[in-house]
Design an enzyme around this catalytic site. Structure first.
Site, short mmCIF file in Angstrom:
data_model
loop_
_atom_site.label_atom_id
_atom_site.label_comp_id
_atom_site.label_asym_id
_atom_site.label_seq_id
_atom_site.Cartn_x
_atom_site.Cartn_y
_atom_site.Cartn_z
N GLU A 1 0.84 -1.33 0.04
CA GLU A 1 0.04 0.06 0.12
C GLU A 1 0.83 1.29 -0.07
O GLU A 1 0.44 2.27 -0.74
CB GLU A 1 -0.85 0.25 1.31
CG GLU A 1 -2.13 -0.95 1.08
CD GLU A 1 -3.04 -0.81 -0.10
OE1 GLU A 1 -2.89 0.52 -0.67
OE2 GLU A 1 -3.67 -1.40 -0.60
N CYS B 1 -14.20 0.53 -14.59
CA CYS B 1 -14.44 1.93 -14.33
C CYS B 1 -13.22 2.96 -14.43
O CYS B 1 -12.87 3.73 -13.53
CB CYS B 1 -15.32 2.37 -12.99
SG CYS B 1 -16.10 3.99 -12.76
N CYS C 1 -18.60 0.42 -19.38
CA CYS C 1 -19.98 0.43 -18.64
C CYS C 1 -20.70 -0.96 -18.83
O CYS C 1 -21.43 -1.19 -18.14
CB CYS C 1 -20.65 1.46 -19.18
SG CYS C 1 -19.80 3.01 -18.49
N CYS D 1 -20.14 -3.47 -16.25
CA CYS D 1 -20.16 -3.09 -14.94
C CYS D 1 -21.21 -3.66 -14.09
O CYS D 1 -22.30 -3.70 -14.64
CB CYS D 1 -20.07 -1.62 -14.88
SG CYS D 1 -19.80 -1.00 -13.01
N CYS E 1 -25.90 3.01 -11.83
CA CYS E 1 -24.93 4.36 -11.98
C CYS E 1 -25.62 5.52 -12.78
O CYS E 1 -25.99 5.57 -13.99
CB CYS E 1 -23.84 3.99 -12.99
SG CYS E 1 -22.57 4.83 -13.23
#
Length: 350
Positions: free
Chosen positions: A43, A194, A201, A204, A210
């Site tokens: 991270e 995305c 899309c 998705c 959305c």
DNA sequence: TTCCGGAGAA
DNA sequence: TTCTCCGGAA
């Protein structure tokens, strides 16, 4: 809200990215935990940095320092050298500080609040480690999640002003079950479906919910306030080689640009390239510039080269690095560009 | 050339 | 809240 999380988790179970620091989906359900050290290391490396760039660095760090105690015992210059090329070098200095604190206290804190106290761990990274390594229901918002939320709820206000609104949306969606998988699922969605440019899309899992897609503006979101143009700064880099092949380098101060990294002598950079040579010698202008762009300015460095005599004095905070200990890969990218230009000059004329 | 992306200091 | 920190992909 719960069913949105569940839909996304189902998608994640089938489409999770396979990453070196990650345990497979549902591992937590089986009682398998990710290694907090590996999660933390990945991270921190992923702050402002792409997965593709991080993979090799992560693998090398894990091989060289497999546990936080090993990293805590590493020499500063070894860690800075291993980090060279990854950028944002304050991260490497904080990484080492953090490893030493964690090793001394016998392990990582397992709460967001505890993790936030550590050097180099801010709001995003603390939430990410708490969620991914300790399966806590924290709200994990990185650039991917901001983009997904801005589109899902058609947030028109530009970043960074809209940041808190996006966090609030993300918080309402975060489930109590499998929060670690969920956090990684939203980020994977942003990274693979995305996407910033042309979002897919059609595949998705949140397509039906959305607002951005309904309004036909998903690809334009999130909006961002325009950034100011970058000025050009100039400087000189002096690349000196001694008769025995040692290179004259300097260790840059811990604070500031390229802090703690090796570099070529050459003083500050500004509107004009003015810098006295580090040692007296016959310096040749190779007639080429190293060009590099930082966050807030473009840099053009003129490159000077010279053969240096044995036994000369060594300027303060400079050092002769023996041929056998010099690795171009230990240099930050701008200094490696300088070296690549200078090396050609040494091979040609000197 | 532009775009993208977190922490810490000021 | 704004500014300072990098490098790779597009």
């Amino acid at each position: 809200m719960r069913e949105r999380a569940e839909e996304l988790l189902q998608w994640y179970d089938a489409h999770a990215r396979d990453l070196p620091w990650r345990v497979p989906p549902r591992a937590g359900v089986q009682g398998v935990r990710a290694d907090p050290y590996a999660v933390w290391l990945s991270e921190v490396m992923l702050q402002q940095t792409t997965v593709a760039a991080v993979k090799g660095y992560f693998t090398r760090f894990m091989e060289r320092w497999p546990r936080v105690e090993a990293l805590a015992g590493a020499r500063d210059e070894d860690v800075m050298g291993e980090w060279a090329g990854l950028g944002y070098y304050a991260r490497a200095r904080n990484l080492l500080k953090c490893a030493r604190v964690v090793a001394a206290r016998g392990g990582f804190p397992d709460t967001r609040e505890g993790l936030m106290e550590l050097p180099g761990i801010g709001p995003y990274t603390s939430a990410a480690i708490a969620a991914i390594a300790f399966d806590r229901a924290e709200v994990v918002v990185d650039g991917n999640v901001e983009r997904v939320m801005a589109r899902l709820y058609a947030v028109l206000e530009p970043l960074p002003a809209s940041k808190q609104v996006l966090i609030d949306h993300a918080a309402r969606l975060t489930p109590q079950e499998r929060p670690g998988d969920y956090a990684q699922a939203v980020m994977d969605l942003g990274a693979t479906v995305c996407t910033p440019k042309s979002p897919a899309c059609g595949i998705c899992p949140w397509m039906r919910h959305c607002d951005g897609r309904t309004a036909g503006i998903a690809p334009e979101l999130p909006r961002k306030t325009p950034k100011k143009p970058k000025p050009v700064r100039h400087g000189i880099a002096y690349v000196g080689r001694r008769a025995d092949g040692a290179w004259l380098l300097e260790r840059r101060p811990d604070k500031g640009l390229l802090g703690g990294m090796l570099g070529w002598p050459g003083a500050e950079w500004g509107d004009e390239a003015v810098a006295a040579p580090p040692v007296a010698a016959v310096w040749h202008d190779i007639g080429a510039e190293a060009r590099h762009t930082f966050t807030h300015f473009h840099l053009r460095l003129s490159v000077m080269v010279a053969e240096l005599p044995m036994g000369g004095e060594v300027p303060k905070q400079a050092l002769f690095l023996p041929k056998t200990e010099f690795q171009p890969s230990d240099l930050p990218t701008v200094m490696r560009k300088v070296f690549d230009l200078a090396r050609g000059a040494f091979e040609d004329s000197l």
